[in-house]
Design a protein around this motif. Structure first.
Motif, PDB file in Angstrom:
ATOM      1  N   LEU A  85       0.840  -1.198   0.000  1.00  0.00           N
ATOM      2  CA  LEU A  85       0.000   0.000   0.000  1.00  0.00           C
ATOM      3  C   LEU A  85       0.876   1.250   0.000  1.00  0.00           C
ATOM      4  O   LEU A  85       1.890   1.318   0.701  1.00  0.00           O
ATOM      5  CB  LEU A  85      -0.925   0.010   1.220  1.00  0.00           C
ATOM      6  CG  LEU A  85      -1.910  -1.149   1.363  1.00  0.00           C
ATOM      7  CD1 LEU A  85      -2.906  -0.853   2.482  1.00  0.00           C
ATOM      8  CD2 LEU A  85      -2.643  -1.416   0.062  1.00  0.00           C
ATOM      9  N   GLU A  87       0.625   5.418   0.448  1.00  0.00           N
ATOM     10  CA  GLU A  87      -0.243   6.497   0.907  1.00  0.00           C
ATOM     11  C   GLU A  87      -0.159   7.695  -0.035  1.00  0.00           C
ATOM     12  O   GLU A  87       0.928   8.138  -0.405  1.00  0.00           O
ATOM     13  CB  GLU A  87       0.138   6.919   2.324  1.00  0.00           C
ATOM     14  CG  GLU A  87      -0.803   7.946   2.927  1.00  0.00           C
ATOM     15  CD  GLU A  87      -0.506   8.221   4.391  1.00  0.00           C
ATOM     16  OE1 GLU A  87      -1.294   8.949   5.026  1.00  0.00           O
ATOM     17  OE2 GLU A  87       0.509   7.690   4.895  1.00  0.00           O
ATOM     18  N   GLU A 188     -13.783   1.770   7.047  1.00  0.00           N
ATOM     19  CA  GLU A 188     -13.120   0.529   6.631  1.00  0.00           C
ATOM     20  C   GLU A 188     -14.072  -0.455   5.977  1.00  0.00           C
ATOM     21  O   GLU A 188     -13.644  -1.362   5.270  1.00  0.00           O
ATOM     22  CB  GLU A 188     -12.452  -0.130   7.846  1.00  0.00           C
ATOM     23  CG  GLU A 188     -11.261   0.659   8.376  1.00  0.00           C
ATOM     24  CD  GLU A 188     -10.541  -0.069   9.482  1.00  0.00           C
ATOM     25  OE1 GLU A 188     -11.120  -1.045  10.030  1.00  0.00           O
ATOM     26  OE2 GLU A 188      -9.404   0.325   9.802  1.00  0.00           O
ATOM     27  N   VAL A 242     -10.985  -4.881   4.315  1.00  0.00           N
ATOM     28  CA  VAL A 242     -10.887  -3.522   4.852  1.00  0.00           C
ATOM     29  C   VAL A 242     -10.589  -2.556   3.706  1.00  0.00           C
ATOM     30  O   VAL A 242      -9.739  -2.836   2.849  1.00  0.00           O
ATOM     31  CB  VAL A 242      -9.774  -3.420   5.920  1.00  0.00           C
ATOM     32  CG1 VAL A 242      -9.572  -1.973   6.355  1.00  0.00           C
ATOM     33  CG2 VAL A 242     -10.109  -4.292   7.118  1.00  0.00           C
ATOM     34  N   ARG A 244      -9.104   1.063   2.707  1.00  0.00           N
ATOM     35  CA  ARG A 244      -8.213   2.117   3.212  1.00  0.00           C
ATOM     36  C   ARG A 244      -8.314   3.328   2.297  1.00  0.00           C
ATOM     37  O   ARG A 244      -7.903   3.271   1.128  1.00  0.00           O
ATOM     38  CB  ARG A 244      -6.771   1.606   3.267  1.00  0.00           C
ATOM     39  CG  ARG A 244      -6.545   0.381   4.137  1.00  0.00           C
ATOM     40  CD  ARG A 244      -6.744   0.693   5.613  1.00  0.00           C
ATOM     41  NE  ARG A 244      -5.845   1.742   6.059  1.00  0.00           N
ATOM     42  CZ  ARG A 244      -4.599   1.520   6.473  1.00  0.00           C
ATOM     43  NH1 ARG A 244      -4.112   0.272   6.489  1.00  0.00           N
ATOM     44  NH2 ARG A 244      -3.849   2.513   6.883  1.00  0.00           N
ATOM     45  N   GLN A 245      -8.876   4.417   2.815  1.00  0.00           N
ATOM     46  CA  GLN A 245      -8.986   5.654   2.042  1.00  0.00           C
ATOM     47  C   GLN A 245      -7.676   6.419   2.105  1.00  0.00           C
ATOM     48  O   GLN A 245      -7.002   6.457   3.133  1.00  0.00           O
ATOM     49  CB  GLN A 245     -10.120   6.524   2.584  1.00  0.00           C
ATOM     50  CG  GLN A 245     -10.394   7.769   1.750  1.00  0.00           C
ATOM     51  CD  GLN A 245     -11.570   8.580   2.285  1.00  0.00           C
ATOM     52  OE1 GLN A 245     -11.965   8.428   3.432  1.00  0.00           O
ATOM     53  NE2 GLN A 245     -12.139   9.442   1.445  1.00  0.00           N
ATOM     54  N   PHE A 247      -5.119   5.672   0.223  1.00  0.00           N
ATOM     55  CA  PHE A 247      -4.060   4.739  -0.144  1.00  0.00           C
ATOM     56  C   PHE A 247      -4.386   4.131  -1.509  1.00  0.00           C
ATOM     57  O   PHE A 247      -5.551   4.058  -1.908  1.00  0.00           O
ATOM     58  CB  PHE A 247      -3.920   3.611   0.879  1.00  0.00           C
ATOM     59  CG  PHE A 247      -3.368   4.023   2.205  1.00  0.00           C
ATOM     60  CD1 PHE A 247      -2.040   3.830   2.522  1.00  0.00           C
ATOM     61  CD2 PHE A 247      -4.200   4.620   3.153  1.00  0.00           C
ATOM     62  CE1 PHE A 247      -1.538   4.207   3.756  1.00  0.00           C
ATOM     63  CE2 PHE A 247      -3.713   5.003   4.388  1.00  0.00           C
ATOM     64  CZ  PHE A 247      -2.375   4.798   4.702  1.00  0.00           C
TER      65      PHE A 247
END
Length: 293
Positions: A85, A87, A188, A242, A244-245, A247
């Motif tokens: 991932l 960011e 999430e 999940v 992930r905002q 990313f």
């Protein structure tokens, strides 16, 4: 002699396909959500060699053994392991972290999938690990799947993928955000909240594909189902997934392993090439020199 020539030639074509597969992976090292491809080789079926009449006491003749007559690139298999991932901080960027398991009905335990996401039981049956994808709709209205969560908002508030496809919610409808919802956050579970933290009733549509080996690449990180009736469903709160905002998921290509594969394919190609040249010189002598004696 010609059999050996054909065997070496098939080896060259197979290594060429292997080389093309690896270079495709290397070219997409920096492509968001790209899934690496492995080329699978298989030898031609074995041929039984026998000498008819070699043993006068046996009507069937004497068996000399078996040999293979070449190799071919059977298929290309996608590896759906998750990439690292990265960011970005953008509210319209998303990454999916998932590890969907399947229970063995006989034992009640999860299947121990290998690195490629498959498990072969004692009966030889292959079981694949389900994989999650963002669900999008192309300009023709067809549903497609992608791991590239680098999205954007259109002036009208439509959430679009990197190549302009409509992003769908878990009701299979295009996501449109207006008013305060344009400054949204996503939890999430994929639920979209407006600027005040209130729920919008919209959830990102994460499709779980039960047989990901049946997906076909269309380019630009987009897949489609080979079987339109293939089993898919939207992710729920009970699934081990999940969102992930802020990313994005990087490519899962291993550059070191890719360079090893590239070198091995090149060396194998050169070896088969030398064998072809050897047979060419041998045939030249047989036709142009021995034939004159």
């Amino acid at each position: 002699m010609l059999r050996g020539l054909y065997t070496a030639a098939s080896g060259m074509m197979t290594q060429e396909q292997r080389h093309n597969t690896v270079t495709q992976n290397i070219a997409n090292i920096n492509t968001t959500g790209y899934k690496a491809v492995n080329s699978v080789q298989r030898s031609f079926p074995e041929v039984l060699v026998s000498m008819i009449g070699g043993n006068q006491s046996s009507e069937a003749g004497r068996k000399l053994g078996k040999f293979n007559t070449g190799v071919y690139a059977e298929e290309s298999i996608s590896l759906y392991t998750e990439g690292a991932l990265r960011e970005t901080g953008k509210t319209t960027d998303f990454a999916l972290v998932s590890s969907f398991n399947v229970q063995n009905p006989a034992t009640g335990e999860n299947y121990p999938f290998d690195a490629s996401g498959r498990y072969v039981d004692d009966n030889g049956e292959v079981i694949y690990r389900p994989e999650g994808f963002f669900t999008v709709r192309n300009e023709d209205g067809d549903t497609r799947y992608t791991r590239n969560g680098s999205f954007r908002l259109s002036p009208e508030g439509s959430l679009l993928s990197e190549n302009g496809y409509q992003v769908l919610d878990n009701n299979n409808r295009p996501i449109v955000l207006t008013g305060s919802a344009r400054n949204f956050t996503v939890n999430e579970q994929g639920e979209i909240m407006d600027a005040d933290g209130n729920g919008t009733g919209i959830t990102l549509g994460i499709s779980i594909v039960s047989e990901p080996h049946g997906l076909i690449r269309e380019g630009l990180g987009v897949f489609r189902m080979a079987d339109p009736d293939g089993q898919t469903r939207f992710m729920t709160d009970t699934d081990n997934g999940v969102i992930r905002q802020g990313f994005i998921e990087a490519s899962n290509v291993d550059p070191t392993q890719s360079m090893v594969e590239l070198t091995a394919a090149l060396r194998a190609y050169e070896t088969n090439q030398k064998i072809v040249q050897y047979y060419d010189r041998t045939l030249d002598k047989a036709v142009n020199e021995i034939g004159r004696v």
